[in-house]
Design a protein around this motif. Sequence first.
Motif, PDB file in Angstrom:
ATOM      1  N   ALA A  54      20.540  -9.598 -36.362  1.00 35.40           N
ATOM      2  CA  ALA A  54      19.867  -9.739 -37.657  1.00 35.40           C
ATOM      3  C   ALA A  54      18.783  -8.690 -37.847  1.00 35.40           C
ATOM      4  O   ALA A  54      18.343  -8.445 -38.975  1.00 35.40           O
ATOM      5  CB  ALA A  54      19.270 -11.148 -37.782  1.00 35.40           C
ATOM      6  N   SER A  55      18.363  -8.067 -36.738  1.00 32.18           N
ATOM      7  CA  SER A  55      17.341  -7.018 -36.787  1.00 32.18           C
ATOM      8  C   SER A  55      17.959  -5.628 -36.704  1.00 32.18           C
ATOM      9  O   SER A  55      17.243  -4.642 -36.478  1.00 32.18           O
ATOM     10  CB  SER A  55      16.345  -7.208 -35.640  1.00 32.18           C
ATOM     11  OG  SER A  55      15.693  -8.463 -35.734  1.00 32.18           O
ATOM     12  N   ASP A 180      15.714  -2.904 -38.127  1.00 30.49           N
ATOM     13  CA  ASP A 180      15.362  -3.277 -39.492  1.00 30.49           C
ATOM     14  C   ASP A 180      14.761  -4.688 -39.460  1.00 30.49           C
ATOM     15  O   ASP A 180      15.434  -5.649 -39.089  1.00 30.49           O
ATOM     16  CB  ASP A 180      16.623  -3.254 -40.359  1.00 30.49           C
ATOM     17  CG  ASP A 180      16.343  -3.556 -41.829  1.00 30.49           C
ATOM     18  OD1 ASP A 180      15.274  -4.121 -42.146  1.00 30.49           O
ATOM     19  OD2 ASP A 180      17.211  -3.252 -42.658  1.00 30.49           O
ATOM     20  N   THR A 182      13.358  -6.191 -42.179  1.00 32.89           N
ATOM     21  CA  THR A 182      13.141  -6.696 -43.535  1.00 32.89           C
ATOM     22  C   THR A 182      13.573  -8.151 -43.679  1.00 32.89           C
ATOM     23  O   THR A 182      13.062  -8.862 -44.550  1.00 32.89           O
ATOM     24  CB  THR A 182      13.881  -5.826 -44.567  1.00 32.89           C
ATOM     25  OG1 THR A 182      15.265  -5.709 -44.197  1.00 32.89           O
ATOM     26  CG2 THR A 182      13.262  -4.438 -44.656  1.00 32.89           C
ATOM     27  N   ASN A 183      14.505  -8.608 -42.861  1.00 35.43           N
ATOM     28  CA  ASN A 183      14.949 -10.006 -42.917  1.00 35.43           C
ATOM     29  C   ASN A 183      14.510 -10.776 -41.671  1.00 35.43           C
ATOM     30  O   ASN A 183      15.181 -11.723 -41.248  1.00 35.43           O
ATOM     31  CB  ASN A 183      16.475 -10.064 -43.059  1.00 35.43           C
ATOM     32  CG  ASN A 183      16.944  -9.481 -44.373  1.00 35.43           C
ATOM     33  OD1 ASN A 183      16.393  -9.799 -45.430  1.00 35.43           O
ATOM     34  ND2 ASN A 183      17.946  -8.620 -44.324  1.00 35.43           N
ATOM     35  N   TYR A 184      13.398 -10.396 -41.122  1.00 33.37           N
ATOM     36  CA  TYR A 184      12.884 -10.972 -39.878  1.00 33.37           C
ATOM     37  C   TYR A 184      12.597 -12.466 -40.057  1.00 33.37           C
ATOM     38  O   TYR A 184      11.973 -12.879 -41.041  1.00 33.37           O
ATOM     39  CB  TYR A 184      11.611 -10.226 -39.502  1.00 33.37           C
ATOM     40  CG  TYR A 184      11.035 -10.534 -38.140  1.00 33.37           C
ATOM     41  CD1 TYR A 184      11.402  -9.775 -37.041  1.00 33.37           C
ATOM     42  CD2 TYR A 184      10.104 -11.547 -37.967  1.00 33.37           C
ATOM     43  CE1 TYR A 184      10.837 -10.028 -35.786  1.00 33.37           C
ATOM     44  CE2 TYR A 184       9.542 -11.811 -36.726  1.00 33.37           C
ATOM     45  CZ  TYR A 184       9.918 -11.037 -35.640  1.00 33.37           C
ATOM     46  OH  TYR A 184       9.360 -11.290 -34.413  1.00 33.37           O
ATOM     47  N   ASP A 185      13.050 -13.266 -39.097  1.00 35.19           N
ATOM     48  CA  ASP A 185      12.864 -14.715 -39.157  1.00 35.19           C
ATOM     49  C   ASP A 185      11.651 -15.108 -38.308  1.00 35.19           C
ATOM     50  O   ASP A 185      11.748 -15.235 -37.090  1.00 35.19           O
ATOM     51  CB  ASP A 185      14.123 -15.425 -38.648  1.00 35.19           C
ATOM     52  CG  ASP A 185      14.111 -16.922 -38.942  1.00 35.19           C
ATOM     53  OD1 ASP A 185      13.034 -17.532 -38.852  1.00 35.19           O
ATOM     54  OD2 ASP A 185      15.181 -17.475 -39.251  1.00 35.19           O
ATOM     55  N   ARG A 194       2.206 -11.301 -38.829  1.00 39.22           N
ATOM     56  CA  ARG A 194       2.894 -10.021 -38.999  1.00 39.22           C
ATOM     57  C   ARG A 194       1.903  -8.875 -38.838  1.00 39.22           C
ATOM     58  O   ARG A 194       0.699  -9.087 -38.665  1.00 39.22           O
ATOM     59  CB  ARG A 194       3.595  -9.970 -40.356  1.00 39.22           C
ATOM     60  CG  ARG A 194       2.654 -10.117 -41.550  1.00 39.22           C
ATOM     61  CD  ARG A 194       3.418 -10.031 -42.869  1.00 39.22           C
ATOM     62  NE  ARG A 194       4.261 -11.201 -43.113  1.00 39.22           N
ATOM     63  CZ  ARG A 194       5.514 -11.132 -43.545  1.00 39.22           C
ATOM     64  NH1 ARG A 194       6.093  -9.961 -43.748  1.00 39.22           N
ATOM     65  NH2 ARG A 194       6.201 -12.227 -43.790  1.00 39.22           N
ATOM     66  N   GLY A 301      10.724  -2.215 -42.733  1.00 42.65           N
ATOM     67  CA  GLY A 301      10.041  -3.439 -42.328  1.00 42.65           C
ATOM     68  C   GLY A 301       9.383  -3.383 -40.972  1.00 42.65           C
ATOM     69  O   GLY A 301       8.941  -4.423 -40.468  1.00 42.65           O
TER      70      GLY A 301
END
Length: 343
Positions: A54-55, A180, A182-185, A194, A301
Amino acid sequence: MAKTNAGRFFEDYHVGDVIKHAVPRTVSGGERALYHALYPARHALYSSDEFARASGLPKAPLDDLAAFHVVFGKTVPDVSLNAVANLGYAEGRWLKPVYEGDTLRSESEVIGVKQNSNGKSGVVYVRTRGLNQNGDVVMEYVRWVMVRKRDLDALAPETVIPDLNKVIPADQLVIPEGLDFTNYDFELAGEPHRWGDYEVGEVIDHVDGVTIEEAEHMIATRLWQNTAKVHFDNTARPDGTRLIYGGHVISMARTLSFNGLANAQMIVGLNGGAHANPCLSGDTIRAWTEVLDKAETSAPGVGAIRLRLVATKGGAPFELKGEDGKYLPDVLLDLDYWALMPL
């Protein structure tokens, strides 16, 4: 003719020598599992293939410090088998993630030597590179080691002390291809904090402590194939103690830093480091971190954060040096590094 090797002594090192270290090692999921059990490491990017994908990565890499330990361990028989102590680090960069199935090897160049005033030992500076099966450099770093002399009458070499950068500029940090955030959970990662939540000068007490046991240290040192005598042989030091491998302290402190820095995921730079005082079995390690700098990166991100990680075995938190400028006796580690964090 002798078949065994007593290791190199101070007078055996010459500036310009390049040492290719034995033995290459193919890493597997076993290294990750043991690393996570020993410390226990739990940064999400290294714990979960799904989180890593996901990263933007193909799967979870081997923890940066686990890869460092493998590369470092290869160098010990040639660099620090007869060391008195590993003194410091500089100019470290992680250049490429290491994945299960990669084969790592190490080579070092001698870049400096200086005999100590007592004439019994000297300091050797080496630049080490870790390479994978394709010949790609996955990491590089400089370290300096105090090494015993074999022949006390051997002439002192010409002193050469390398000029090393105190800090790796942020624009020289290598961001893994595809990373990436940008969709970090943040929920799965364990904390909401952050990059923008941290301020330069902020100090974080990581709260928890871990008592170092002889057994776990011996497992870790064997796992990384570190053969330095001071870690194994209690006759190698005058006081009859075995030193805890400095890398063991680094990994334990990094793991403790999860509480407050869970989102400082990938280590990409090592600006400097010192093992300030020896760590022995029975010492309880605690850690705190100071935020030294921040920088944006070109990756979506992803921000870079420069951190000073300090490990101690007691004493008041946030105290590092005395009025004389020397490390306080309870300080074990002073490590200055760059990490990647979601914006």
